[in-house]
Scaffold this active site. Structure first.
Site, PDB file in Angstrom:
ATOM      1  N   LEU A   1      58.431 120.012 -40.436  1.00 17.11           N
ATOM      2  CA  LEU A   1      59.599 120.065 -39.553  1.00 17.11           C
ATOM      3  C   LEU A   1      59.330 120.903 -38.300  1.00 17.11           C
ATOM      4  O   LEU A   1      59.767 120.546 -37.210  1.00 17.11           O
ATOM      5  CB  LEU A   1      60.801 120.618 -40.341  1.00 17.11           C
ATOM      6  CG  LEU A   1      62.110 120.750 -39.587  1.00 17.11           C
ATOM      7  CD1 LEU A   1      62.579 119.428 -39.000  1.00 17.11           C
ATOM      8  CD2 LEU A   1      63.200 121.312 -40.520  1.00 17.11           C
TER       9      LEU A   1
ATOM     10  N   ARG B   1      59.080 115.235 -26.340  1.00 16.68           N
ATOM     11  CA  ARG B   1      59.179 113.791 -26.133  1.00 16.68           C
ATOM     12  C   ARG B   1      60.610 113.264 -26.013  1.00 16.68           C
ATOM     13  O   ARG B   1      60.799 112.086 -25.706  1.00 16.68           O
ATOM     14  CB  ARG B   1      58.430 113.059 -27.259  1.00 16.68           C
ATOM     15  CG  ARG B   1      56.937 113.408 -27.327  1.00 16.68           C
ATOM     16  CD  ARG B   1      56.224 113.123 -26.029  1.00 16.68           C
ATOM     17  NE  ARG B   1      54.785 113.436 -26.109  1.00 16.68           N
ATOM     18  CZ  ARG B   1      53.919 113.212 -25.144  1.00 16.68           C
ATOM     19  NH1 ARG B   1      54.313 112.677 -24.006  1.00 16.68           N
ATOM     20  NH2 ARG B   1      52.644 113.529 -25.275  1.00 16.68           N
TER      21      ARG B   1
HETATM   22  C1  LIG Z   1      55.693 114.956 -20.028  1.00 21.26           C
HETATM   23  C2  LIG Z   1      54.273 115.072 -20.501  1.00 21.26           C
HETATM   24  C3  LIG Z   1      53.226 114.755 -19.644  1.00 21.26           C
HETATM   25  C4  LIG Z   1      51.908 114.839 -20.096  1.00 21.26           C
HETATM   26  N1  LIG Z   1      50.877 114.518 -19.234  1.00 21.26           N
HETATM   27  C5  LIG Z   1      49.586 114.547 -19.670  1.00 21.26           C
HETATM   28  C6  LIG Z   1      48.486 114.187 -18.820  1.00 21.26           C
HETATM   29  O1  LIG Z   1      48.676 113.840 -17.671  1.00 21.26           O
HETATM   30  N2  LIG Z   1      47.232 114.221 -19.328  1.00 21.26           N
HETATM   31  C7  LIG Z   1      46.979 114.618 -20.610  1.00 21.26           C
HETATM   32  O2  LIG Z   1      45.812 114.641 -21.018  1.00 21.26           O
HETATM   33  N3  LIG Z   1      47.987 114.989 -21.433  1.00 21.26           N
HETATM   34  C8  LIG Z   1      49.272 114.956 -21.007  1.00 21.26           C
HETATM   35  N4  LIG Z   1      50.281 115.315 -21.856  1.00 21.26           N
HETATM   36  C9  LIG Z   1      49.957 115.714 -23.234  1.00 21.26           C
HETATM   37  C10 LIG Z   1      50.089 117.245 -23.395  1.00 21.26           C
HETATM   38  O3  LIG Z   1      49.180 117.944 -22.560  1.00 21.26           O
HETATM   39  C11 LIG Z   1      49.802 117.626 -24.870  1.00 21.26           C
HETATM   40  O4  LIG Z   1      48.484 117.233 -25.218  1.00 21.26           O
HETATM   41  C12 LIG Z   1      50.751 116.953 -25.823  1.00 21.26           C
HETATM   42  O5  LIG Z   1      52.095 117.073 -25.371  1.00 21.26           O
HETATM   43  C13 LIG Z   1      50.625 117.596 -27.205  1.00 21.26           C
HETATM   44  O6  LIG Z   1      51.155 118.891 -27.116  1.00 21.26           O
HETATM   45  P1  LIG Z   1      50.667 120.065 -28.073  1.00 21.26           P
HETATM   46  O7  LIG Z   1      49.197 120.270 -27.930  1.00 21.26           O
HETATM   47  O8  LIG Z   1      51.543 121.243 -27.803  1.00 21.26           O
HETATM   48  O9  LIG Z   1      51.063 119.428 -29.488  1.00 21.26           O
HETATM   49  P2  LIG Z   1      50.304 119.449 -30.922  1.00 21.26           P
HETATM   50  O10 LIG Z   1      48.947 118.854 -30.794  1.00 21.26           O
HETATM   51  O11 LIG Z   1      51.276 118.842 -31.876  1.00 21.26           O
HETATM   52  O12 LIG Z   1      50.144 120.931 -31.229  1.00 21.26           O
HETATM   53  C14 LIG Z   1      51.251 121.767 -31.542  1.00 21.26           C
HETATM   54  C15 LIG Z   1      50.844 123.190 -31.256  1.00 21.26           C
HETATM   55  O13 LIG Z   1      49.790 123.527 -32.176  1.00 21.26           O
HETATM   56  C16 LIG Z   1      48.829 124.329 -31.527  1.00 21.26           C
HETATM   57  N5  LIG Z   1      47.520 123.648 -31.581  1.00 21.26           N
HETATM   58  C17 LIG Z   1      47.278 122.409 -32.077  1.00 21.26           C
HETATM   59  N6  LIG Z   1      45.971 122.142 -32.020  1.00 21.26           N
HETATM   60  C18 LIG Z   1      45.388 123.210 -31.467  1.00 21.26           C
HETATM   61  C19 LIG Z   1      44.055 123.525 -31.117  1.00 21.26           C
HETATM   62  N7  LIG Z   1      43.034 122.710 -31.370  1.00 21.26           N
HETATM   63  N8  LIG Z   1      43.815 124.713 -30.550  1.00 21.26           N
HETATM   64  C20 LIG Z   1      44.811 125.588 -30.313  1.00 21.26           C
HETATM   65  N9  LIG Z   1      46.095 125.347 -30.606  1.00 21.26           N
HETATM   66  C21 LIG Z   1      46.379 124.181 -31.179  1.00 21.26           C
HETATM   67  C22 LIG Z   1      49.337 124.570 -30.112  1.00 21.26           C
HETATM   68  O14 LIG Z   1      50.094 125.749 -30.089  1.00 21.26           O
HETATM   69  C23 LIG Z   1      50.244 123.414 -29.867  1.00 21.26           C
HETATM   70  O15 LIG Z   1      51.227 123.656 -28.905  1.00 21.26           O
HETATM   71  C24 LIG Z   1      51.618 115.252 -21.427  1.00 21.26           C
HETATM   72  C25 LIG Z   1      52.680 115.575 -22.282  1.00 21.26           C
HETATM   73  C26 LIG Z   1      53.996 115.485 -21.851  1.00 21.26           C
HETATM   74  C27 LIG Z   1      55.112 115.825 -22.802  1.00 21.26           C
END
Ligand SMILES: Cc1cc2nc3c(=O)[nH]c(=O)nc-3n(C[C@H](O)[C@H](O)[C@H](O)COP(=O)(O)OP(=O)(O)OC[C@H]3O[C@@H](n4cnc5c(N)ncnc54)[C@H](O)[C@@H]3O)c2cc1C
Length: 311
Positions: free
Chosen positions: A220, A230
């Protein structure tokens, strides 16, 4: 979307019940297995879940049973946990979805690395002849001000031409895919004189609006992170449509957590230290403008928008 045979399987799954000592949530049980349509051929359906609001409270208190505290005390604790980002109790609840989605949406979705995913194998099976074609109210031009956004709607001949290109390209590449596979539904060659190309190779010719499917399981805490990104207005409409459908399942599943999430995440804004200083000056009666604020034009604009004021 869902075929008659698939609906019969869903109905059979919904008709079966099992006794359990585990927590169940009637509002989510009512939704279980049923597909919520998303976009033109996609869907989201809940396959399984573990835990409820009480399980989050139990984990936070590391208690032995379901406890004797009042609902309002549990809701208060959940609000406290959400407000102060005490995230691990929310990781104790999990949910599993079956999603049918266009490949270009899947590419955005898969960036969320904290879920467990199993995708339909187009090496093993043949993809359905289904493509996402935007409805007219979502057929927008490129935004002038935001490179990642949409501007005005396309209408008239411009809209008709784009829809025609999207449809005909998808159909043509799918027809070529089917031709290269050279397979009837029972696996026999369509043309016995010709050898079909391997499924893992034939698929590379398909358009990104072709639908794929996956099972997607997430706790969750990470689901809420996904939903906060999203369901946001900055996210592309097509992935937002899925996130909105999933948000409804969260509301049914963990209503107290959903209410806290709405209050402290979805409906909340973050101010930087600089913005907070500006807000304090404004509350003290000072007429601050962008130049005097020390904020960039963009930050100032975002702050004014958050406060519902003209920039
Ligand atoms: C509006 C929007 C525009 C975007 N535009 C682009 C774009 O132009 N190009 C692009 O490439 N991406 C883009 N993204 C993708 C964005 O950069 C993230 O990759 C995506 O939203 C996943 O987010 P997250 O890594 O926080 O989520 P998750 O992968 O679900 O991770 C959740 C949290 O877990 C932690 N975490 C997970 N894995 C790791 C790790 N390996 N190391 C350290 N901490 C970790 C972090 O705290 C992370 O916030 C976009 C996203 C959004 C919402």
């Amino acid at each position: 979307m869902i075929t008659r045979d698939q609906q019969a399987e869903i109905d059979a799954a919904r008709a079966a019940t099992a006794q359990t000592r585990r927590a169940t949530v009637p509002a989510l049980e009512a939704m279980l297995f049923q597909a919520t349509p998303v976009l033109d051929h996609g869907f989201v359906r809940v396959i399984d879940y573990m835990g409820d609001d009480a399980a989050i409270v139990q984990a936070a208190r590391v208690s032995y049973g379901r406890g004797t505290r009042k609902v309002s005390e549990d809701a208060g604790l959940i609000r406290y946990l959400m407000r102060h980002r005490h995230s691990t109790p929310f990781e104790m609840a999990e949910i599993k979805y079956h999603v049918k989605l266009p490949i270009f949406v899947a590419r955005q979705w898969i960036r969320h690395r904290t879920a467990n995913v199993n995708e339909y194998s187009a090496r093993y099976s043949i993809l359905d002849r289904e493509f996402y074609i935007p409805s007219p109210e979502h057929l927008a031009a490129q935004s002038d001000s935001n490179r990642q956004g949409r501007g005005d709607l396309l209408t008239g001949d411009a809209a008709a031409e784009v829809l025609d290109i999207l449809r005909s390209d998808a159909m043509r590449t799918y027809d070529n895919y089917a031709h290269m596979l050279n397979e009837a539904p029972d696996g026999a060659p369509l043309d016995p004189a010709r050898q079909g190309l391997a499924r893992e190779l034939a698929r590379m010719n398909l358009t990104l609006n072709t639908y794929t499917q996956w099972y997607w399981k997430c706790d969750l805490h990470n689901l809420l992170h996904f939903l906060s990104l999203r369901t946001d207005a900055h996210a592309q409409y097509e992935i937002r449509a899925y996130a909105d459908a999933m948000l409804a399942t969260v509301e049914a599943w963990v209503p107290q957590t959903f209410a806290a999430f709405k209050d402290f995440r979805l409906g909340a804004v973050t101010f930087s230290a600089g913005m907070l200083a500006v807000l304090k000056r404004m509350l003290a009666g000072e007429a601050v403008d962008q130049k005097a604020s020390g904020l960039s034009k963009r930050e100032w604009g975002e702050m004014m928008a958050a406060l519902g004021r003209e920039g």
